[in-house]
Structures are given as structure tokens and as C-alpha cells.
Design a protein around this motif. Structure first.
Motif, PDB file in Angstrom:
ATOM      1  N   ILE A  15      48.887  29.459  47.826  1.00 42.78           N
ATOM      2  CA  ILE A  15      47.427  29.339  47.776  1.00 42.78           C
ATOM      3  C   ILE A  15      46.950  29.400  49.217  1.00 42.78           C
ATOM      4  O   ILE A  15      47.353  28.574  50.042  1.00 42.78           O
ATOM      5  N   VAL A  16      46.112  30.416  49.520  1.00 51.81           N
ATOM      6  CA  VAL A  16      45.739  30.661  50.910  1.00 51.81           C
ATOM      7  C   VAL A  16      44.242  30.911  51.057  1.00 51.81           C
ATOM      8  O   VAL A  16      43.578  31.342  50.124  1.00 51.81           O
ATOM      9  N   HIS A  17      43.761  30.625  52.265  1.00 55.29           N
ATOM     10  CA  HIS A  17      42.375  30.957  52.651  1.00 55.29           C
ATOM     11  C   HIS A  17      42.479  32.138  53.610  1.00 55.29           C
ATOM     12  O   HIS A  17      42.834  31.977  54.772  1.00 55.29           O
ATOM     13  N   GLU A  18      42.234  33.335  53.087  1.00 57.95           N
ATOM     14  CA  GLU A  18      42.377  34.582  53.848  1.00 57.95           C
ATOM     15  C   GLU A  18      41.334  35.580  53.357  1.00 57.95           C
ATOM     16  O   GLU A  18      40.670  35.358  52.358  1.00 57.95           O
ATOM     17  N   ASP A  19      41.285  36.727  54.022  1.00 58.85           N
ATOM     18  CA  ASP A  19      40.517  37.867  53.532  1.00 58.85           C
ATOM     19  C   ASP A  19      41.454  38.643  52.608  1.00 58.85           C
ATOM     20  O   ASP A  19      42.442  39.228  53.070  1.00 58.85           O
ATOM     21  N   ILE A  20      41.177  38.640  51.323  1.00 58.13           N
ATOM     22  CA  ILE A  20      42.078  39.255  50.343  1.00 58.13           C
ATOM     23  C   ILE A  20      42.297  40.738  50.624  1.00 58.13           C
ATOM     24  O   ILE A  20      43.361  41.284  50.329  1.00 58.13           O
ATOM     25  N   PHE A  21      41.324  41.389  51.248  1.00 57.44           N
ATOM     26  CA  PHE A  21      41.436  42.822  51.505  1.00 57.44           C
ATOM     27  C   PHE A  21      42.295  43.138  52.729  1.00 57.44           C
ATOM     28  O   PHE A  21      42.569  44.297  53.012  1.00 57.44           O
ATOM     29  N   GLU A  22      42.724  42.110  53.448  1.00 61.33           N
ATOM     30  CA  GLU A  22      43.555  42.307  54.635  1.00 61.33           C
ATOM     31  C   GLU A  22      45.008  41.887  54.424  1.00 61.33           C
ATOM     32  O   GLU A  22      45.826  42.054  55.321  1.00 61.33           O
ATOM     33  N   LEU A  23      45.341  41.358  53.261  1.00 56.94           N
ATOM     34  CA  LEU A  23      46.708  40.906  53.008  1.00 56.94           C
ATOM     35  C   LEU A  23      47.659  42.084  52.836  1.00 56.94           C
ATOM     36  O   LEU A  23      47.277  43.150  52.348  1.00 56.94           O
ATOM     37  N   ASP A  24      48.921  41.870  53.192  1.00 57.80           N
ATOM     38  CA  ASP A  24      49.972  42.869  53.011  1.00 57.80           C
ATOM     39  C   ASP A  24      50.583  42.663  51.630  1.00 57.80           C
ATOM     40  O   ASP A  24      51.552  41.909  51.464  1.00 57.80           O
ATOM     41  N   VAL A  25      49.970  43.292  50.625  1.00 58.92           N
ATOM     42  CA  VAL A  25      50.411  43.161  49.233  1.00 58.92           C
ATOM     43  C   VAL A  25      50.463  44.540  48.583  1.00 58.92           C
ATOM     44  O   VAL A  25      49.937  45.518  49.118  1.00 58.92           O
ATOM     45  N   ASP A  26      51.110  44.604  47.435  1.00 60.62           N
ATOM     46  CA  ASP A  26      51.175  45.854  46.677  1.00 60.62           C
ATOM     47  C   ASP A  26      49.932  46.062  45.830  1.00 60.62           C
ATOM     48  O   ASP A  26      49.597  47.203  45.491  1.00 60.62           O
ATOM     49  N   ILE A  42      33.238  40.068  43.912  1.00 64.55           N
ATOM     50  CA  ILE A  42      34.378  40.673  44.591  1.00 64.55           C
ATOM     51  C   ILE A  42      34.584  42.123  44.158  1.00 64.55           C
ATOM     52  O   ILE A  42      35.068  42.946  44.930  1.00 64.55           O
ATOM     53  N   ALA A  43      34.192  42.474  42.935  1.00 57.63           N
ATOM     54  CA  ALA A  43      34.291  43.871  42.483  1.00 57.63           C
ATOM     55  C   ALA A  43      33.338  44.754  43.286  1.00 57.63           C
ATOM     56  O   ALA A  43      33.687  45.874  43.671  1.00 57.63           O
ATOM     57  N   GLY A  44      32.138  44.258  43.568  1.00 55.99           N
ATOM     58  CA  GLY A  44      31.194  44.991  44.395  1.00 55.99           C
ATOM     59  C   GLY A  44      31.687  45.127  45.827  1.00 55.99           C
ATOM     60  O   GLY A  44      31.552  46.183  46.456  1.00 55.99           O
ATOM     61  N   GLU A  45      32.288  44.054  46.341  1.00 55.69           N
ATOM     62  CA  GLU A  45      32.860  44.100  47.688  1.00 55.69           C
ATOM     63  C   GLU A  45      34.002  45.108  47.737  1.00 55.69           C
ATOM     64  O   GLU A  45      34.152  45.858  48.706  1.00 55.69           O
ATOM     65  N   LEU A  46      34.815  45.148  46.685  1.00 57.73           N
ATOM     66  CA  LEU A  46      35.893  46.133  46.593  1.00 57.73           C
ATOM     67  C   LEU A  46      35.321  47.549  46.676  1.00 57.73           C
ATOM     68  O   LEU A  46      35.815  48.381  47.435  1.00 57.73           O
ATOM     69  N   ARG A  47      34.285  47.822  45.908  1.00 61.96           N
ATOM     70  CA  ARG A  47      33.684  49.158  45.896  1.00 61.96           C
ATOM     71  C   ARG A  47      33.191  49.537  47.295  1.00 61.96           C
ATOM     72  O   ARG A  47      33.398  50.661  47.759  1.00 61.96           O
ATOM     73  N   ARG A  48      32.557  48.592  47.979  1.00 64.82           N
ATOM     74  CA  ARG A  48      32.047  48.873  49.321  1.00 64.82           C
ATOM     75  C   ARG A  48      33.188  49.142  50.316  1.00 64.82           C
ATOM     76  O   ARG A  48      33.104  50.048  51.128  1.00 64.82           O
ATOM     77  N   LYS A  49      34.255  48.352  50.249  1.00 61.44           N
ATOM     78  CA  LYS A  49      35.345  48.485  51.218  1.00 61.44           C
ATOM     79  C   LYS A  49      36.294  49.635  50.882  1.00 61.44           C
ATOM     80  O   LYS A  49      36.819  50.280  51.778  1.00 61.44           O
ATOM     81  N   ALA A  50      36.537  49.875  49.611  1.00 58.77           N
ATOM     82  CA  ALA A  50      37.508  50.895  49.200  1.00 58.77           C
ATOM     83  C   ALA A  50      36.877  52.275  49.076  1.00 58.77           C
ATOM     84  O   ALA A  50      37.574  53.282  49.101  1.00 58.77           O
ATOM     85  N   TYR A 157      49.864  35.503  45.638  1.00 51.15           N
ATOM     86  CA  TYR A 157      48.898  34.753  46.428  1.00 51.15           C
ATOM     87  C   TYR A 157      47.651  34.515  45.585  1.00 51.15           C
ATOM     88  O   TYR A 157      47.150  35.435  44.945  1.00 51.15           O
ATOM     89  N   ILE A 158      47.173  33.279  45.581  1.00 48.44           N
ATOM     90  CA  ILE A 158      45.821  33.002  45.117  1.00 48.44           C
ATOM     91  C   ILE A 158      45.018  32.869  46.401  1.00 48.44           C
ATOM     92  O   ILE A 158      45.274  31.978  47.215  1.00 48.44           O
ATOM     93  N   VAL A 159      44.091  33.798  46.589  1.00 49.01           N
ATOM     94  CA  VAL A 159      43.383  33.928  47.859  1.00 49.01           C
ATOM     95  C   VAL A 159      41.954  33.429  47.676  1.00 49.01           C
ATOM     96  O   VAL A 159      41.205  33.951  46.845  1.00 49.01           O
ATOM     97  N   LEU A 160      41.602  32.419  48.461  1.00 47.53           N
ATOM     98  CA  LEU A 160      40.313  31.751  48.293  1.00 47.53           C
ATOM     99  C   LEU A 160      39.431  31.945  49.520  1.00 47.53           C
ATOM    100  O   LEU A 160      39.923  32.004  50.643  1.00 47.53           O
ATOM    101  N   PRO A 161      38.107  32.046  49.289  1.00 46.28           N
ATOM    102  CA  PRO A 161      37.197  32.376  50.387  1.00 46.28           C
ATOM    103  C   PRO A 161      36.837  31.221  51.314  1.00 46.28           C
ATOM    104  O   PRO A 161      36.260  31.451  52.367  1.00 46.28           O
ATOM    105  N   ASP A 162      37.177  29.983  50.946  1.00 44.73           N
ATOM    106  CA  ASP A 162      36.858  28.871  51.848  1.00 44.73           C
ATOM    107  C   ASP A 162      37.853  27.730  51.661  1.00 44.73           C
ATOM    108  O   ASP A 162      38.598  27.676  50.688  1.00 44.73           O
ATOM    109  N   GLU A 163      37.857  26.835  52.633  1.00 46.85           N
ATOM    110  CA  GLU A 163      38.810  25.722  52.657  1.00 46.85           C
ATOM    111  C   GLU A 163      38.603  24.750  51.494  1.00 46.85           C
ATOM    112  O   GLU A 163      39.568  24.191  50.965  1.00 46.85           O
ATOM    113  N   ASP A 164      37.346  24.509  51.094  1.00 47.33           N
ATOM    114  CA  ASP A 164      37.096  23.590  49.988  1.00 47.33           C
ATOM    115  C   ASP A 164      37.734  24.100  48.698  1.00 47.33           C
ATOM    116  O   ASP A 164      38.345  23.332  47.944  1.00 47.33           O
ATOM    117  N   MET A 165      37.592  25.393  48.428  1.00 46.78           N
ATOM    118  CA  MET A 165      38.240  25.972  47.241  1.00 46.78           C
ATOM    119  C   MET A 165      39.750  25.886  47.364  1.00 46.78           C
ATOM    120  O   MET A 165      40.447  25.604  46.395  1.00 46.78           O
TER     121      MET A 165
END
Length: 191
Positions: A15-26, A42-50, A157-165
Motif C-alpha cells: 500500500i503506497v502513496h505514489e503517482d500511479i502513472f509513474e510506477l514501474d508496473v505491467d 482517474i479514468a479521465g486523468e488516464l485519458r489525458r495522460k495516455a 500495489y494499492i496506490v493512494l493519492p494522499d497519506e490519510d488514505m
């Protein structure tokens, strides 16, 4: 009927606090609607970044049943795949059974593509309005029982956007794996 179940901790789950789009995953598992329209959250963010090509791939696939998942490429992202997991219908809300089935279906896609590392964001909590605490419980329970056991898989990885989550998910993980007897109520009643 009550089912008693103690979940085991897994070195495969982080369980991590990271940018999910920057992780080294498959693959990144993205919660989506049954029409595979990448609109908000996050689907909209995916569309914008991908890039728009990923939405075009989804449109070619068409719609999927609630709780099902499909794999596309990841456009401009560095990961090879996106797993689109249908957690809700358009205009609807995320419910537990749909979330569980979507995560289980993602596990099947992971096995089919022999993926080694995958990342899940919190699923269904935005536009799907699924309660965060329930999301943590359902995701951790389902990932531990239906995903981490895949032989090909080395890390989830369960990737969360902030420390509280992050703290909430870590506490839920500890509760689900350390409790003497975890109780699951089935059919809405205790016998």
C-alpha cells in the motif's frame, strides 16, 4: 450464515502513496463504467495522460457487463497495459458486488497476460460514491483472496493519492490480517 475467515498477510501486496502513472508496473487497473467511457476521476486523468487513442480502443471494444474487465494498451504511458474494470453503470453508483467482481475479473486478465506487477487505485469512491472505508475493506479482502495468489504475479500495489488514505488502507489491512476471527456476513443476516 456467517463465514469465519482469517486473511493472511502477503509480501506481494504493498500500500503506497505514489503517482500511479509513474510506477514501474505491467498494468494499471482503472475503475470504469460499463460503457468504457473515460470521463471523470482517474479514468479521465488516464485519458489525458495516455492520449485519446486509449478511449478509441475502448470504443472499439464497446460495453462490458458490470464486474467485467478488459485490457487495452496504455497509450503514451510507460506501462504496457491498462485493465479497465467496470465497477458501475453510467449514472449509477458502485456497489460491493460489482467492485468484487471487477477486481476478480482483473485477476483473470492478469493471469491471461502473465503480468508480474500491477497497480490498483482506490476504486469506485469518486463518481461511483462507494464509501472509502468500505472500499479499503473490499479491495484488500478481494485482492488477498483473488489476485495475489496468481503464480505469475510478483507484486500488487494499492496506490493512494494522499497519506490519510494510505493510513486508512494500512489500518484496514492490519485489521483484516491480524484479527482473531474476521466475520463475513452473507445474505444480510447472522444465523
Amino acid at each position: 450464515m456467517i463465514t469465519m475467515m482469517k486473511l493472511k498477510k502477503s509480501d506481494k501486496l504493498s500500500i503506497v502513496h505514489e503517482d500511479i502513472f509513474e510506477l514501474d508496473v505491467d498494468a494499471i487497473v482503472i475503475p470504469t463504467n460499463t460503457d468504457l467511457l473515460l470521463g471523470a476521476g482517474i479514468a479521465g486523468e488516464l485519458r489525458r495522460k495516455a492520449g485519446i487513442g486509449i478511449q478509441e480502443e475502448c470504443l472499439e471494444i464497446g460495453s462490458v457487463a458490470l464486474g467485467q474487465s478488459v485490457v487495452t494498451t496504455a497509450g503514451r504511458l510507460k506501462v504496457p497495459y491498462i485493465i479497465h474494470a467496470a465497477v458501475m453503470k453510467i449514472g449509477g453508483v458502485t456497489v460491493e458486488t460489482g467492485l468484487v467482481k471487477a477486481i476478480e475479473s482483473a485477476g483473470i486478465r492478469i493471469k491471461e497476460k502473465k503480468m508480474k506487477r500491477v497497480a490498483f487505485p482506490p476504486m469506485g469512491i469518486g463518481i461511483g460514491r462507494f464509501p472509502l472505508r468500505s472500499c479499503a475493506e473490499v479491495m484488500i479482502r478481494t485482492i488477498l483472496t483473488s489476485v495475489v495468489g496468481r503464480r505469475c504475479l510478483k507484486k500488487v500495489y494499492i496506490v493512494l493519492p494522499d497519506e490519510d488514505m494510505c493510513t486508512l488502507f494500512e489500518e484496514m489491512y492490519d485489521f483484516l490480517t491480524e484479527a482473531e476471527d474476521n466475520v463475513i456476513v452473507e445474505n444480510g443476516r447472522i444465523d
